[in-house]
Design an enzyme around this catalytic site. Structure first.
Site, PDB file in Angstrom:
ATOM      1  N   GLY A   8      14.996   4.472   6.867  1.00 40.79           N
ATOM      2  CA  GLY A   8      16.431   4.141   6.969  1.00 40.79           C
ATOM      3  C   GLY A   8      17.268   5.314   6.464  1.00 40.79           C
ATOM      4  O   GLY A   8      16.770   6.445   6.361  1.00 40.79           O
ATOM      5  N   GLY A  11      15.856   7.149   3.248  1.00 44.18           N
ATOM      6  CA  GLY A  11      14.608   7.850   3.568  1.00 44.18           C
ATOM      7  C   GLY A  11      14.885   9.087   4.400  1.00 44.18           C
ATOM      8  O   GLY A  11      14.309  10.160   4.183  1.00 44.18           O
ATOM      9  N   ASN A  95      17.496  -1.077  -4.306  1.00 38.28           N
ATOM     10  CA  ASN A  95      18.702  -1.550  -4.980  1.00 38.28           C
ATOM     11  C   ASN A  95      18.376  -2.787  -5.791  1.00 38.28           C
ATOM     12  O   ASN A  95      17.402  -3.479  -5.515  1.00 38.28           O
ATOM     13  CB  ASN A  95      19.752  -1.951  -3.929  1.00 38.28           C
ATOM     14  CG  ASN A  95      20.777  -0.868  -3.719  1.00 38.28           C
ATOM     15  OD1 ASN A  95      20.979  -0.001  -4.569  1.00 38.28           O
ATOM     16  ND2 ASN A  95      21.434  -0.910  -2.567  1.00 38.28           N
ATOM     17  N   ALA A 121      24.244   7.728   1.636  1.00 36.78           N
ATOM     18  CA  ALA A 121      23.851   8.123   2.996  1.00 36.78           C
ATOM     19  C   ALA A 121      24.131   6.962   3.933  1.00 36.78           C
ATOM     20  O   ALA A 121      24.040   5.796   3.533  1.00 36.78           O
ATOM     21  CB  ALA A 121      22.375   8.485   3.037  1.00 36.78           C
ATOM     22  N   LYS A 177      23.364   0.014 -12.533  1.00 36.44           N
ATOM     23  CA  LYS A 177      23.697   0.016 -11.097  1.00 36.44           C
ATOM     24  C   LYS A 177      23.823  -1.424 -10.593  1.00 36.44           C
ATOM     25  O   LYS A 177      24.691  -1.723  -9.760  1.00 36.44           O
ATOM     26  CB  LYS A 177      22.615   0.794 -10.334  1.00 36.44           C
ATOM     27  CG  LYS A 177      22.885   0.900  -8.851  1.00 36.44           C
ATOM     28  CD  LYS A 177      22.609   2.274  -8.287  1.00 36.44           C
ATOM     29  CE  LYS A 177      23.152   2.422  -6.882  1.00 36.44           C
ATOM     30  NZ  LYS A 177      22.143   2.276  -5.845  1.00 36.44           N
ATOM     31  N   ASN A 181      26.791  -3.070  -8.346  1.00 37.27           N
ATOM     32  CA  ASN A 181      26.506  -3.698  -7.051  1.00 37.27           C
ATOM     33  C   ASN A 181      26.884  -5.186  -7.064  1.00 37.27           C
ATOM     34  O   ASN A 181      27.381  -5.709  -6.071  1.00 37.27           O
ATOM     35  CB  ASN A 181      25.029  -3.533  -6.673  1.00 37.27           C
ATOM     36  CG  ASN A 181      24.670  -2.097  -6.318  1.00 37.27           C
ATOM     37  OD1 ASN A 181      23.626  -1.603  -6.680  1.00 37.27           O
ATOM     38  ND2 ASN A 181      25.541  -1.401  -5.612  1.00 37.27           N
ATOM     39  N   ASN A 185      29.358  -5.316  -3.982  1.00 33.59           N
ATOM     40  CA  ASN A 185      28.721  -5.481  -2.662  1.00 33.59           C
ATOM     41  C   ASN A 185      29.009  -6.819  -1.983  1.00 33.59           C
ATOM     42  O   ASN A 185      29.371  -6.853  -0.801  1.00 33.59           O
ATOM     43  CB  ASN A 185      27.212  -5.259  -2.784  1.00 33.59           C
ATOM     44  CG  ASN A 185      26.884  -3.817  -3.103  1.00 33.59           C
ATOM     45  OD1 ASN A 185      27.687  -3.105  -3.698  1.00 33.59           O
ATOM     46  ND2 ASN A 185      25.708  -3.354  -2.720  1.00 33.59           N
ATOM     47  N   ASN A 195      34.957  -0.619   0.210  1.00 33.89           N
ATOM     48  CA  ASN A 195      34.872  -0.944  -1.221  1.00 33.89           C
ATOM     49  C   ASN A 195      36.235  -1.072  -1.906  1.00 33.89           C
ATOM     50  O   ASN A 195      36.483  -1.999  -2.670  1.00 33.89           O
ATOM     51  CB  ASN A 195      34.045   0.120  -1.955  1.00 33.89           C
ATOM     52  CG  ASN A 195      32.602   0.134  -1.501  1.00 33.89           C
ATOM     53  OD1 ASN A 195      32.192  -0.715  -0.703  1.00 33.89           O
ATOM     54  ND2 ASN A 195      31.816   1.081  -1.985  1.00 33.89           N
ATOM     55  N   GLU A 261      20.334  -7.374   0.494  1.00 32.52           N
ATOM     56  CA  GLU A 261      19.583  -7.352  -0.764  1.00 32.52           C
ATOM     57  C   GLU A 261      20.201  -8.300  -1.796  1.00 32.52           C
ATOM     58  O   GLU A 261      19.993  -8.138  -2.997  1.00 32.52           O
ATOM     59  CB  GLU A 261      19.529  -5.908  -1.278  1.00 32.52           C
ATOM     60  CG  GLU A 261      18.802  -5.015  -0.286  1.00 32.52           C
ATOM     61  CD  GLU A 261      18.622  -3.581  -0.735  1.00 32.52           C
ATOM     62  OE1 GLU A 261      17.494  -3.084  -0.725  1.00 32.52           O
ATOM     63  OE2 GLU A 261      19.632  -2.963  -1.101  1.00 32.52           O
TER      64      GLU A 261
HETATM   65  O1  KPL Z   1      25.727   1.369  -4.364  1.00 32.59           O
HETATM   66  C1  KPL Z   1      26.606   1.008  -3.634  1.00 32.59           C
HETATM   67  C2  KPL Z   1      26.212   0.277  -2.404  1.00 32.59           C
HETATM   68  O2  KPL Z   1      26.932   0.273  -1.430  1.00 32.59           O
HETATM   69  O3  KPL Z   1      25.102  -0.308  -2.424  1.00 32.59           O
HETATM   70  C3  KPL Z   1      28.061   1.237  -4.005  1.00 32.59           C
HETATM   71  C4  KPL Z   1      28.134   1.831  -5.392  1.00 32.59           C
HETATM   72  C5  KPL Z   1      28.824  -0.061  -3.982  1.00 32.59           C
HETATM   73  C6  KPL Z   1      28.712   2.260  -3.125  1.00 32.59           C
HETATM   74  O4  KPL Z   1      28.973   1.819  -1.838  1.00 32.59           O
END
Ligand code: KPL
Length: 294
Positions: A8, A11, A95, A121, A177, A181, A185, A195, A261
């Site tokens: 993806g 990667g 994540n 990415a 993190k 998220n 998210n 965001n 996720e």
């Molecule tokens: O880690 C992110 C994600 O999209 O999973 C953030 C920090 C929200 C950046 O888009």
């Protein structure tokens, strides 16, 4: 040779930063025989074409980077690991939390390392990968055999020119993190917006404080450094502002019809809350709404 399991966006980012001949994707059921070919757009430089072959039977990589979605990781590794010696370090980039511990529990004698990255990415088209923002990556061991491998893995990845730091307490990094998220998210997926746009939205403004209260309580119960709900909200909003125009990974998953996720982010907080007798109705509501989008 560095092997990458999961072709993806992330990667493909790591593959593109390694020289041709130094990297291969690990085939998965349904992988094509043809090498993966795509255009890579680095930050602030000309784009270039990348061709990544598939790992051949019998080829032994120095390191295995695992960039699958959290929910696919156990099955993908169960298929890939029997072909690899016990000594090959396995670096997990998933994540959220939960999938990393499941891998370490299943293969406790392998060198399992977790990575937390802020590299951005995305794939605006199937044949194009964009390095959307320069970030940093922290790596630390999850199993005893991983400890002696972290420095060597970072050295093996030096040709990528991506910034990588070793870290003792990688779980702490993953928790930091997860907080971000958990606060961004799901809102971006439910509201279908970039965001930064969540910050003015009444739905976000209504739920963010009770959400941060739940996260603060679960963090404390999980033995992580105590943080006030206000401090958590500040961190979440700082990142939402810094990545204001980004499409979050969860919104991108929903838009592409992929499984999200959520079970490893707000869903993980719900599970942990249950274990510790902490009510997490806001996390449950967000997880439920995202599951419906799936
Ligand atoms: O880690 C992110 C994600 O999209 O999973 C953030 C920090 C929200 C950046 O888009």
């Amino acid at each position: 040779m560095i092997a990458i399991l999961g072709a993806g966006s992330l990667g493909r980012l790591w593959a593109a930063t390694l020289s041709a001949g130094q990297v291969a994707f690990v085939p998965r059921p349904g992988s094509m025989a043809e090498p993966a070919r795509y255009t890579f757009q680095p930050v602030g430089r000309e784009s270039f074409k990348v061709t990544v072959p598939w790992l051949k039977p019998g080829q032994i990589p120095r390191v295995l980077l695992v960039t699958t979605k959290a929910g696919d990781t156990l099955n993908a590794l169960a298929a890939a690991l029997p072909a690899l010696p016990e000594t090959v370090p396995v670096v997990l980039f998933q994540n959220g939390l939960g999938s990393q511990q499941a891998v370490a529990d299943r293969w406790p004698s392998r060198p399992i390392i977790a990575a937390s990255t802020t590299e951005g990415a995305n794939r605006p088209k199937p044949d194009t990968t964009v390095h959307a923002g320069l970030g940093e990556t922290w790596m630390g061991a999850l199993t005893p055999a991983g400890h002696s491998c972290v420095a060597k893995v970072i050295e093996d990845l030096a040709p990528t020119d991506l910034v990588i730091h070793p870290v003792e307490n990688v779980l702490g990094k993953l928790w930091q993190k997860l907080v971000i998220n958990a606060g961004i998210n799901a809102f971006t997926a439910i509201l279908d917006c970039p965001n930064g746009d969540i910050l003015e939205h009444p739905f976000y403004l209504h739920w963010i404080d009770p959400l941060c209260q739940e996260i603060a309580a679960v963090l404390k119960a999980a033995g992580q450094p105590a943080q006030t709900p206000g401090a958590l909200r500040q961190q979440i909003e700082g990142v939402a502002r810094k990545t204001a125009t980004n499409t979050s990974s969860m919104r991108a998953d929903v838009l592409a019809g992929r499984r999200t996720e959520i079970d490893f982010i707000n869903g993980y907080l719900v599970k942990l809350g249950e274990q510790h007798g902490i009510a997490t109705p806001v996390n449950q509501m967000l997880a439920g709404q995202v599951q419906q989008l799936n």
